[in-house]
Write a protein that holds these residues in place. Sequence first.
Motif, short mmCIF file in Angstrom:
data_model
loop_
_atom_site.label_atom_id
_atom_site.label_comp_id
_atom_site.label_asym_id
_atom_site.label_seq_id
_atom_site.Cartn_x
_atom_site.Cartn_y
_atom_site.Cartn_z
N GLU A 147 -9.97 -55.90 -73.24
CA GLU A 147 -9.36 -55.13 -74.32
C GLU A 147 -9.64 -53.63 -74.26
O GLU A 147 -9.02 -52.85 -74.97
N GLY A 148 -10.61 -53.23 -73.43
CA GLY A 148 -10.89 -51.80 -73.28
C GLY A 148 -11.83 -51.21 -74.30
O GLY A 148 -12.31 -50.09 -74.15
N GLN A 149 -12.15 -51.96 -75.37
CA GLN A 149 -13.12 -51.52 -76.37
C GLN A 149 -13.50 -52.70 -77.24
O GLN A 149 -12.77 -53.70 -77.29
N ASP B 138 -0.57 -44.95 -58.60
CA ASP B 138 0.73 -45.45 -59.04
C ASP B 138 0.62 -46.73 -59.87
O ASP B 138 1.44 -46.98 -60.76
N ASP B 139 -0.40 -47.56 -59.61
CA ASP B 139 -0.51 -48.84 -60.30
C ASP B 139 -1.42 -48.79 -61.53
O ASP B 139 -1.87 -49.83 -62.02
N THR B 140 -1.67 -47.61 -62.06
CA THR B 140 -2.51 -47.46 -63.25
C THR B 140 -1.88 -48.20 -64.44
O THR B 140 -0.66 -48.17 -64.62
N ASP B 141 -2.70 -48.84 -65.24
CA ASP B 141 -2.27 -49.62 -66.40
C ASP B 141 -1.24 -48.84 -67.23
O ASP B 141 -1.52 -47.74 -67.72
N SER B 142 -0.05 -49.42 -67.40
CA SER B 142 1.03 -48.73 -68.11
C SER B 142 0.69 -48.45 -69.57
O SER B 142 1.13 -47.45 -70.15
N ARG B 143 -0.13 -49.32 -70.19
CA ARG B 143 -0.52 -49.10 -71.58
C ARG B 143 -1.37 -47.84 -71.71
O ARG B 143 -1.24 -47.07 -72.66
N TRP B 144 -2.26 -47.65 -70.75
CA TRP B 144 -3.10 -46.45 -70.74
C TRP B 144 -2.25 -45.21 -70.52
O TRP B 144 -2.42 -44.20 -71.21
N VAL B 145 -1.32 -45.29 -69.59
CA VAL B 145 -0.43 -44.17 -69.30
C VAL B 145 0.37 -43.79 -70.54
O VAL B 145 0.48 -42.61 -70.90
N GLU B 146 0.92 -44.79 -71.23
CA GLU B 146 1.71 -44.53 -72.44
C GLU B 146 0.85 -43.87 -73.52
O GLU B 146 1.32 -42.96 -74.23
N ALA B 147 -0.39 -44.31 -73.65
CA ALA B 147 -1.29 -43.73 -74.65
C ALA B 147 -1.58 -42.27 -74.34
O ALA B 147 -1.59 -41.42 -75.25
N VAL B 148 -1.79 -41.97 -73.07
CA VAL B 148 -2.10 -40.60 -72.65
C VAL B 148 -0.88 -39.69 -72.84
O VAL B 148 -0.99 -38.57 -73.35
N THR C 98 -16.27 -38.01 -65.66
CA THR C 98 -16.70 -39.36 -65.29
C THR C 98 -15.98 -40.41 -66.13
O THR C 98 -15.97 -41.58 -65.79
N GLY C 99 -15.37 -39.97 -67.24
CA GLY C 99 -14.61 -40.89 -68.08
C GLY C 99 -13.44 -40.19 -68.73
O GLY C 99 -13.56 -39.03 -69.15
N ILE C 100 -12.29 -40.88 -68.80
CA ILE C 100 -11.13 -40.35 -69.52
C ILE C 100 -10.52 -41.50 -70.31
O ILE C 100 -10.07 -42.49 -69.75
N HIS C 101 -10.55 -41.35 -71.63
CA HIS C 101 -10.15 -42.43 -72.53
C HIS C 101 -9.31 -41.83 -73.65
O HIS C 101 -9.64 -40.76 -74.18
N PRO C 102 -8.19 -42.47 -74.03
CA PRO C 102 -7.32 -41.90 -75.06
C PRO C 102 -8.04 -41.58 -76.37
O PRO C 102 -7.70 -40.60 -77.03
N GLU C 103 -9.01 -42.39 -76.75
CA GLU C 103 -9.73 -42.16 -78.01
C GLU C 103 -11.04 -41.42 -77.81
O GLU C 103 -11.37 -40.50 -78.57
N ALA C 104 -11.81 -41.80 -76.80
CA ALA C 104 -13.12 -41.18 -76.57
C ALA C 104 -12.99 -39.83 -75.88
O ALA C 104 -13.95 -39.05 -75.85
N GLY C 105 -11.84 -39.52 -75.32
CA GLY C 105 -11.61 -38.22 -74.70
C GLY C 105 -12.15 -38.10 -73.29
O GLY C 105 -12.25 -39.08 -72.54
N LEU C 106 -12.51 -36.88 -72.94
CA LEU C 106 -13.02 -36.54 -71.61
C LEU C 106 -14.54 -36.48 -71.70
O LEU C 106 -15.09 -35.72 -72.50
N THR C 107 -15.23 -37.26 -70.87
CA THR C 107 -16.69 -37.31 -70.97
C THR C 107 -17.33 -37.15 -69.60
O THR C 107 -16.70 -37.31 -68.55
N THR C 108 -18.63 -36.83 -69.64
CA THR C 108 -19.41 -36.69 -68.42
C THR C 108 -20.84 -37.11 -68.70
O THR C 108 -21.21 -37.38 -69.85
N GLY C 109 -21.66 -37.15 -67.65
CA GLY C 109 -23.00 -37.69 -67.81
C GLY C 109 -24.10 -36.70 -68.13
O GLY C 109 -25.26 -37.09 -68.27
N GLU D 173 -12.08 -45.64 -61.37
CA GLU D 173 -13.35 -45.92 -62.04
C GLU D 173 -13.57 -45.05 -63.27
O GLU D 173 -14.46 -45.32 -64.08
N LYS D 174 -12.75 -44.01 -63.43
CA LYS D 174 -12.91 -43.10 -64.58
C LYS D 174 -11.99 -43.47 -65.74
O LYS D 174 -12.25 -43.06 -66.88
N ILE D 175 -10.94 -44.21 -65.46
CA ILE D 175 -9.91 -44.49 -66.46
C ILE D 175 -10.37 -45.52 -67.49
O ILE D 175 -10.92 -46.56 -67.14
#
Length: 251
Positions: free
Chosen positions: A17-19, A231-241, A172-183, A208-210
Amino acid sequence: MLTRQRKQLILEKLSSEGQVLSKTLSLEFQVSEDTIRRDLRELAADGRLQRVHGGALPASKAVSSFAERSHLGIDAKKRVAQKGVELISPGQIVMIDGGTTTTELVRCLPADLSFTAVTHSPGIALALVEHPRVEVILIGGRLFRHSVVTVGAAAIEGIERIHADLFFMGVTGIHPEAGLTTGDYEEACIKRAFSGRAAETVVLASPEKINTASPFLIGDLSLINTVVVEDDTDSRWVEAVVGLGVSVVKA
């Protein structure tokens, strides 16, 4: 249900579910929210997830040492880096963040491309020596060994004196809700400073960042203009972005 079993189910739910939300898990497993929070705390300590307010997100795998990250998903990094090179036009001033994916970007540069590169990564600066038509500006500061980049007040001061066309931001992370993150906290500050001096900011997002998150927030997705993905990135994630106003370029 044993604690071990519950933790495994939490991880499976997180993967699918991603979260996960603490309150929802509490109801599903019929245990207190305190119990769920303890589970999440222990899983986070093991590096299995990233806790956020109200629940957890998948933890980014891109927070290990530079040497370890350089071998992580190398083929995917090359593909998004090759596409990223196409965004650079001759004569531009291009800020290049430190990182293993941006290192691949430099390796993909055509020999005849002429532009000015600004970086706080000694490794990227040295790699650009092989490109005589690229002018290189190296930002100084304190060396952060984990990522082999400079950080601190001197670095930010140097960045603030430049107007750039493009900034290739490493995350290191890119998430529609959590945003852009690093360590690292200081790295997050440097990345914001770079982005604030560029007309456009681009993220080269290897798999690994998506949809993952790390402890320190760089900013929400409004900070960037474009993300380059496979090219094969999850379409739901792409739509959210895309729904957040970010252009998605597929490699």
